[in-house]
Design an enzyme around this catalytic site. Structure first.
Site, PDB file in Angstrom:
ATOM      1  CB  SER A  98       0.371  -4.619  -5.141  1.00  0.00           C
ATOM      2  OG  SER A  98       0.543  -3.864  -6.291  1.00  0.00           O
ATOM      3  CG  HIS A 112      -1.093   1.325  -1.535  1.00  0.00           C
ATOM      4  ND1 HIS A 112      -0.595   2.392  -2.258  1.00  0.00           N
ATOM      5  CD2 HIS A 112      -1.197   0.304  -2.409  1.00  0.00           C
ATOM      6  CE1 HIS A 112      -0.427   2.032  -3.516  1.00  0.00           C
ATOM      7  NE2 HIS A 112      -0.771   0.770  -3.641  1.00  0.00           N
TER       8      HIS A 112
END
Lengths: 305, 305
Positions: A98, A112
Site C-alpha cells: 500500500s 495512492h
C-alpha cells in the site's frame, strides 16, 4: 518459476524496494525509514516511511504478509462478502503493498496505490488493487497522461479492463457526503481470479504490471510539476483538499476500516493521513477560479484520456 | 408552562443564544455568524459559527428541530435500536443543540456539548445529552473542577446520575484503535424517559440544567487558561491531539455518522472538525514530558473529582 503465495510475497518485497529507490531518487533529499513488525497471530510487514523531503512531505510504502487461522471476525456474513471466506475452519494468507504519497507542493498530486493477494486453505484465491490520483489542482494534460498510462497497462492484458476498472475507481474513490470524487480516479479492481477469458496466471501478470507501473508514472508527474511556483493561498487550498482526503480515508476506505476493526498496526494503517490538513466552515471557491475549476471536475464518469 | 416539543425547541433556541453571548463575551474579539437552513422533508436549524477569535479558533453552536414522516432508514432493525422506532408509520420530531469549540491556545481545552430531545407520534419520547472536555494538556485541577461542576448538576436531580453517566462518557468518548479516551470525559446519557425513580418532567429539568451549565463551566476554564504562555512545540502537540479528535469524530461519533448517512447538512455536521490538525508517523512523546503525562491520563475509569 512456480507461482505461489511465497513467490508472490517475494515479488512484492522487491517491488517495495524498487519503488522506494525510485521515490528517493525523485525526491533528491529524504530517505525512507524502515520498520519491520510482526503480527502475533502470524506474519508481519515492513513499513517504509519518508518525510520532509524536497518533493514528498509525507509518504509511506508498506509491505505486509499476514497469515494464520481465519479469525472469528471473518466468519460473519458481512465479512464473507468482503473476503470470500466460505468456510470457517480454513487458514488465510494475505499479502500486499500500500502506498500513499502526500507531496509538499500543491502543484504535485497525491497518489495512492495498492496491490493485494489473498488466499485461503480451501483453495479460494484472488487479486485486488488500484491506483488513483488526487491532484490539488486538476491539470487535464496530466490527468490524460495518468489515465493513458493506466489504459496502456490494462490493454496489454485485457481490452475490457481499463473501462471496467476505471468505472470501479470512480465509484470507490467517492466522498458520498460531499458528492465529490476524491480526485481524478484511476483504476480499482477486486477479487480477480480466473474466468472464461483470463487465467489466474494472466491476471497475475496484469496485476504485476500495475504494481510496476506505479513508480514511472508518479516520477513523471513529479518531474512535470515539482518546480512550479505556488502561493500561500494555493498551499491553503491544498490543506483543505487534504481534509477531504482524511474524510475519505477515515469514513469510507475499506482497507482502513478493516485494519482498524481488526487490530491492525495503527501507525501503518494511518500513514495514509497527511502531516496536516484543514477544515473551514462552508468554504466556497470564487467563481471561475482554479479551485472552482478543480471542484467542477471532481465528478464520476469523466473521460480523461 | 405546558411541556411539549415546541416549548422544548423554544427553550433550546434561547439557550443557543445565551451560550453564544457568553462565548462572545469570553472571546472579546470574534462574533458568531449565523446561518438558518431548512430541511426539505420538514424543519431546519440555525448554525452559529465563530472563528479566528482571541480565544476561539473555530467553534460552532448549532440548533436544529427536524420532523416529518419517519424515513425508511429509521425502519431497519439497526436503527430501531438507535432511535426506538417500534412502528414504521409514525412521524418523528428531533430537536437539540450541539457545540464544539476548538480554542487557539493549546492551554485551553476543547469542549463538546450536546442536548437532544426525540419523540414519535406513537408516544415514544426521550432525552439525551453529554458534555466532555478534551484538554491538549491535562491539568488535574481543571479536570477536578469540570467533573465536580457536572456532579453538582447531577446530584441536584439524582444521586446515581453522575457516576452512571460519567462511566457512559468514558465508554463513549473512546478512540478504540488508539486505546485512548478522547479527553477527560464528562457525562453522556441517552434515552432518558421516566422510570420508578424519575418522572419525564424531572429528567427534563436535569437535562435543562446540563444545558445551562455549559457556558459558566467553559467560560471559567477559558479564564483560568487563556493567558498562559505556550511554545511552538506545544502548538504542534495541539495539532496532533486535534488529529485524534478528527479520528474520533469521523470514525466513531454516532451523531456524525447518523448525520452523514442520512444526508444531513454536511457543513453543520462537520463544524466539529478543527481548522487544522496534524498526523506524524509513530509520534512518541519523551518520557516524563507534559505530553507523556497527558497521554498516561487518557484512560477510562479515572476519578477526576
Amino acid at each position: 518459476m512456480e507461482v505461489n503465495k511465497f513467490t508472490i510475497s517475494e515479488w512484492l518485497k522487491k517491488l517495495q524496494s524498487q519503488i522506494c529507490n525510485a521515490l528517493e531518487n525523485a525526491d533528491e533529499l529524504s530517505k525512507f525509514i524502515s520498520e519491520e513488525w510482526e503480527r502475533d497471530e502470524g506474519g508481519g510487514g515492513k513499513t517504509n516511511i519518508i518525510s520532509n523531503g524536497n518533493v514528498i512531505e509525507k509518504g509511506g510504502v508498506l509491505y505486509s504478509a499476514v497469515y494464520g487461522k481465519t479469525p472469528d471476525f471473518l466468519k460473519t456474513e458481512k465479512q464473507h462478502t468482503i473476503i470470500g471466506a466460505e468456510t470457517s475452519d480454513t487458514e488465510f494468507y494475505a499479502t500486499g503493498i500500500s502506498i500513499v504519497i502526500h507531496p509538499k507542493s500543491p502543484m504535485v498530486p497525491i497518489i495512492h496505490m495498492n496491490v493485494r493477494y489473498f488466499e485461503m486453505s480451501n483453495g479460494t484465491k484472488w487479486l485486488g488493487g488500484g491506483i488513483d490520483l488526487t491532484p490539488h489542482y486538476i491539470n487535464t494534460k496530466d490527468a490524460s497522461f495518468f489515465h493513458t498510462e493506466l489504459k496502456k497497462v490494462c490493454d496489454k492484458h485485457n481490452l475490457n479492463y481499463y473501462q471496467k476498472f476505471k468505472n470501479w475507481a470512480d465509484d470507490y474513490f467517492f466522498i458520498k457526503h460531499r458528492s465529490e470524487t476524491r480526485g481524478i480516479g484511476g483504476i480499482f479492481f477486486d477479487r480477480l481470479t480466473s474466468d472464461e477469458t483470463m487465467t489466474f496466471s494472466q491476471n497475475l501478470n496484469f496485476w504485476k504490471d500495475i504494481g510496476s507501473a506505479f513508480a514511472p508514472i508518479y516520477v513523471e508527474l513529479i518531474q512535470r510539476n515539482k518546480q512550479k511556483h505556488y502561493t500561500e493561498a494555493q498551499k491553503q487550498w491544498q490543506l483543505l483538499r487534504r481534509g477531504r482526503y482524511v474524510e475519505f480515508n477515515l469514513i469510507y476506505d475499506k482497507g482502513t476500516k478493516f485494519g482498524l476493526e481488526t487490530n491492525g498496526r495503527v501507525e501503518s494503517i494511518l500513514m495514509s493521513l497527511p502531516s496536516n490538513a484543514s477544515w473551514q466552515y462552508n468554504f466556497q471557491p470564487k467563481a471561475a477560479s482554479e479551485e472552482f475549476h478543480t471542484l467542477s471536475l471532481l465528478k464520476k464518469g469523466i473521460n480523461w484520456l
